[in-house]
Design a protein around this motif. Structure first.
Motif, mmCIF file in Angstrom:
data_model
loop_
_atom_site.group_PDB
_atom_site.id
_atom_site.type_symbol
_atom_site.label_atom_id
_atom_site.label_comp_id
_atom_site.label_asym_id
_atom_site.label_seq_id
_atom_site.Cartn_x
_atom_site.Cartn_y
_atom_site.Cartn_z
ATOM 1 N N TYR A 241 0.827 -1.203 0.000
ATOM 2 C CA TYR A 241 0.000 0.000 0.000
ATOM 3 C C TYR A 241 0.865 1.259 0.000
ATOM 4 O O TYR A 241 0.669 2.179 -0.805
ATOM 5 N N PHE A 242 1.854 1.303 0.901
ATOM 6 C CA PHE A 242 2.684 2.499 0.982
ATOM 7 C C PHE A 242 3.653 2.609 -0.185
ATOM 8 O O PHE A 242 4.229 3.672 -0.412
ATOM 9 N N SER A 243 3.837 1.525 -0.915
ATOM 10 C CA SER A 243 4.649 1.591 -2.143
ATOM 11 C C SER A 243 3.859 2.167 -3.311
ATOM 12 O O SER A 243 4.435 2.589 -4.306
ATOM 13 N N LEU A 244 2.529 2.166 -3.177
ATOM 14 C CA LEU A 244 1.674 2.545 -4.303
ATOM 15 C C LEU A 244 0.831 3.793 -4.056
ATOM 16 O O LEU A 244 0.247 4.320 -4.991
ATOM 17 N N TRP A 245 0.758 4.268 -2.832
ATOM 18 C CA TRP A 245 -0.289 5.224 -2.480
ATOM 19 C C TRP A 245 -0.173 6.552 -3.216
ATOM 20 O O TRP A 245 -1.162 7.275 -3.351
ATOM 21 N N LYS A 246 1.006 6.909 -3.714
ATOM 22 C CA LYS A 246 1.132 8.142 -4.501
ATOM 23 C C LYS A 246 1.527 7.862 -5.942
ATOM 24 O O LYS A 246 2.123 8.704 -6.612
ATOM 25 N N GLY A 247 1.172 6.674 -6.423
ATOM 26 C CA GLY A 247 1.404 6.361 -7.827
ATOM 27 C C GLY A 247 2.867 6.124 -8.149
ATOM 28 O O GLY A 247 3.662 5.715 -7.293
ATOM 29 N N SER A 251 6.262 4.520 -6.209
ATOM 30 C CA SER A 251 6.818 3.232 -6.639
ATOM 31 C C SER A 251 8.140 3.422 -7.383
ATOM 32 O O SER A 251 9.016 2.553 -7.339
ATOM 33 N N GLY A 252 8.286 4.563 -8.059
ATOM 34 C CA GLY A 252 9.536 4.829 -8.771
ATOM 35 C C GLY A 252 10.725 4.977 -7.848
ATOM 36 O O GLY A 252 11.871 4.778 -8.272
ATOM 37 N N LYS A 253 10.459 5.338 -6.592
ATOM 38 C CA LYS A 253 11.543 5.441 -5.612
ATOM 39 C C LYS A 253 11.767 4.107 -4.897
ATOM 40 O O LYS A 253 12.896 3.764 -4.546
ATOM 41 N N VAL A 254 10.689 3.361 -4.686
ATOM 42 C CA VAL A 254 10.813 2.061 -4.018
ATOM 43 C C VAL A 254 11.708 1.116 -4.811
ATOM 44 O O VAL A 254 12.501 0.366 -4.238
ATOM 45 N N VAL A 255 11.599 1.161 -6.140
ATOM 46 C CA VAL A 255 12.366 0.216 -6.966
ATOM 47 C C VAL A 255 13.867 0.459 -6.912
ATOM 48 O O VAL A 255 14.647 -0.421 -7.283
ATOM 49 N N THR A 417 0.216 -1.829 -9.582
ATOM 50 C CA THR A 417 0.255 -0.559 -10.307
ATOM 51 C C THR A 417 -0.561 -0.672 -11.583
ATOM 52 O O THR A 417 -1.354 0.209 -11.930
ATOM 53 N N GLN A 418 -0.383 -1.785 -12.287
ATOM 54 C CA GLN A 418 -1.145 -2.014 -13.522
ATOM 55 C C GLN A 418 -2.623 -2.127 -13.234
ATOM 56 O O GLN A 418 -3.454 -1.549 -13.947
ATOM 57 N N THR A 419 -2.992 -2.860 -12.167
ATOM 58 C CA THR A 419 -4.400 -3.033 -11.832
ATOM 59 C C THR A 419 -5.059 -1.703 -11.506
ATOM 60 O O THR A 419 -6.160 -1.405 -11.959
ATOM 61 N N ARG A 420 -4.352 -0.885 -10.730
ATOM 62 C CA ARG A 420 -4.892 0.423 -10.374
ATOM 63 C C ARG A 420 -5.066 1.298 -11.607
ATOM 64 O O ARG A 420 -6.087 1.940 -11.806
ATOM 65 N N THR A 421 -4.063 1.314 -12.479
ATOM 66 C CA THR A 421 -4.143 2.118 -13.687
ATOM 67 C C THR A 421 -5.297 1.676 -14.566
ATOM 68 O O THR A 421 -6.078 2.490 -15.065
#
Length: 581
Positions: A241-247, A251-255, A417-421
């Protein structure tokens, strides 16, 4: 409304792709009427400050590349490819693997990146290029949800093992634990117990200490949830959740951590592995070349299957990720780089895996094929057992399971990320048990998606528009090789894989346990629930057309007639390709 405006004169429709706000994608449409011809439609949507909204993009190019690499490089690179290579002729297996990579893997990878980048939509929204195929997008959403549930459980196992590693003595070293059975022995292959009942401490820890299989009589007797595993699953969900919550900004920083950590750990493990006795024997077995194995059709089938799923095409993730790229980004170069890194990672991980398998074979004086295996058994049984014999075993166990955790989280973040998009695009663009799930949903569903993607994108009469669109983005048209692959080779390859998947299908099992008929039926229902979205949406689209097509009996529509009707569903100026409509 357009019909009424047409009475006032020529009408132009302007589609503006605008920013994703709080996870919601907006597409603004403006109707422009000739001067003096009448009223004008509402203006484009704006953000709360009153300014025009622009679509979110990756903070840096490296964020995109790491995200794609993190998605494509997953647990299967560690637990499946090395074993397939060893089992199917060693180095000779690379021949069919690279062949299918060139004719199918890279072309499909390139196609999905180009499709998402040009249309700047998720896997559901991109089907404005060919509305009758929008069911493919809904299929992708369901497959991603199913696979995500499955994947989260595996990540929770890795997290449980990680917590269990913070001890002075690892819990899978001896047979004197409460979960051990009388059949446990320090090394099963040297035990006098009957072969059908042998079990190592590591095997019993996984099956009896973690999964508590002994408390279940089968899938119809699941028992109560274990609070330890349930808590680990909850932690995984919170992390995602916290990896995705701001899109993609988050996630671009988590990777930066999750995509790079596995390479660091694999390198450390390789350095340690090659210093162990017997390691070079394992590596030689991994690389040994047996070209006679290439005469076996099963070797080619397994190479093709590995290519289909190791690159991650058909899940919609590549489309979603590339939709956040700048329009002029060189997606051709990205496709070559990331798909090559994925394959090289699989090959590299084989050296790590077989250095430790060679060590295990040497230490226990048994043939290598007695310790070599793939799947969860490799990372949750064999590898932990090998690590437990090393000095400072707890430290090595922590390092190893951190790698598994980052591999899993990376791929799970990508899937969601894909599912949300897809979900937000679908809802806001209004004008237009694990073995079972992995076997039925992932394998069959994604193949159907890939077949329909290729047909939907490059199956029209004039596919040159699609090539023009790619030229508009990167400055040059795809070469003859790519055009031939997209038109002929890749579709034939995918159809072949669909036929082979059905022809060679075997009901899933777990060890000696065979799932009952009703469980297999549930698996088929899961697969059909996703795949059925393609024909159901196509039928809906045909039935919703005004005029003669509503009167056509669908039972009389053959394959050729179907694709002829497809052309009537496309907007007037839409020929085919990835040209936005």
């Amino acid at each position: 409304m357009i019909a009424s405006l047409a009475l006032h004169g020529p009408v132009q429709v302007e589609l503006i792709l605008v920013k994703e706000q709080n996870g919601v994608q907006f597409t603004a449409s403006t109707l422009v009427v000739a001067a003096g011809a009448g009223p004008v439609a509402a203006p484009p949507q704006t953000d709360p400050s009153g300014g025009p909204v622009e679509r979110e993009t990756w903070g840096k190019k490296i964020d995109f590349l790491l995200s794609v690499i993190g998605f494509a490089v997953d647990l299967a690179n560690v637990w499946r490819f090395p074993y397939l290579c060893y089992k199917n002729g060693g180095g000779a297996f690379l021949v069919p693997y690279m062949f299918f990579m060139v004719i199918a893997g890279m072309p499909l990878f390139y196609m999905e990146l180009a499709l998402g980048q040009y249309n700047r939509e998720g896997a559901a929204g991109v089907w404005k290029i060919c509305p009758i195929f929008k069911g493919v997008g809904y299929t992708v959403i369901l497959i991603s949800l199913y696979v995500g549930f499955y994947y989260n459980v595996i990540i929770s196992w890795a997290l449980f093992y990680l917590f269990s590693s913070f001890t002075s003595e690892l819990p899978w070293v001896h047979c004197n634990n409460t979960w051990n059975s009388p059949n446990c022995s320090d090394w099963a292959h040297n035990s006098s117990i009957n072969d059908s009942h042998k079990a190592t401490p590591a095997q019993e820890y996984f099956e009896r200490g973690v999964l508590h299989i002994q408390d279940s009589g089968g899938i119809d007797d699941l028992g109560k949830p274990r609070w330890q595993l349930t808590s680990c699953l909850a932690v995984v969900i919170v992390l995602l959740y916290f990896s995705l919550w701001k899109g993609v900004k988050t996630s671009g920083k988590v990777v930066w951590i999750t995509a790079t950590m596995p390479y660091l750990v694999l390198t450390v493990l390789l350095i340690r592995g090659v210093t162990l006795p017997g390691a070079m024997d394992g590596i030689r077995a991994y690389l040994s070349v047996d070209f006679l194995r290439l005469c076996d059709a099963q070797v080619w089938i397994e190479a093709a299957t590995q290519i289909c799923f190791s690159l991650g095409v058909g899940f919609g993730v590549l489309i979603a990720f590339s939709s956040y790229n700048k329009f002029s980004n060189n997606c051709y170069r990205d496709a070559i780089i990331t798909s090559s890194i994925n394959s090289l990672t699989s090959f590299f991980s084989g050296f790590v895996v077989f250095s430790f398998l060679g060590y295990m074979s040497h230490k226990h004086n048994v043939p290598l094929d007695k310790v070599a295996r793939d799947g969860a058994g490799l990372v949750f049984v064999i590898y932990p057992e090998a690590i437990a014999t090393l000095p400072g075993s707890s430290v090595w166990a922590v390092i190893f399971f951190i790698m598994l955790l980052t591999l899993g989280i990376d791929s799970a973040v990508s899937v969601y990320t894909q599912t949300r998009t897809c979900t937000y695009a679908a809802t806001h663009t209004t004008t237009q048990p694990h073995n079972l799930k992995g076997c039925f949903v992932a394998i069959l569903g994604t193949l159907i998606v890939e077949v329909n993607e290729v047909k939907g994108v490059f199956g029209g009469v004039d596919i040159e528009h699609g090539f023009d669109d790619i030229e508009e983005m990167i400055g040059h048209r795809p070469g003859l090789y790519w055009r031939l692959c997209w038109k002929f080779v890749s579709p034939c390859f995918l159809l072949f894989m669909v036929v082979v998947s059905f022809a060679t299908f075997n009901p899933p099992s777990y060890g000696s346990y065979t799932f009952p008929t009703w469980a297999n039926m549930v698996g088929w229902c899961l697969a059909i629930s996703s795949m059925s979205m393609v024909p159901l949406y196509a039928i809906y689209k045909l039935c919703s057309l005004p005029g003669k097509f509503c009167d056509v009996s669908l039972s009389t529509i053959g394959v050729n007639t179907f694709y002829s009707l497809l052309l009537t569903v496309l907007p007037k100026n839409a020929d085919s390709g990835i040209h936005p409509k």
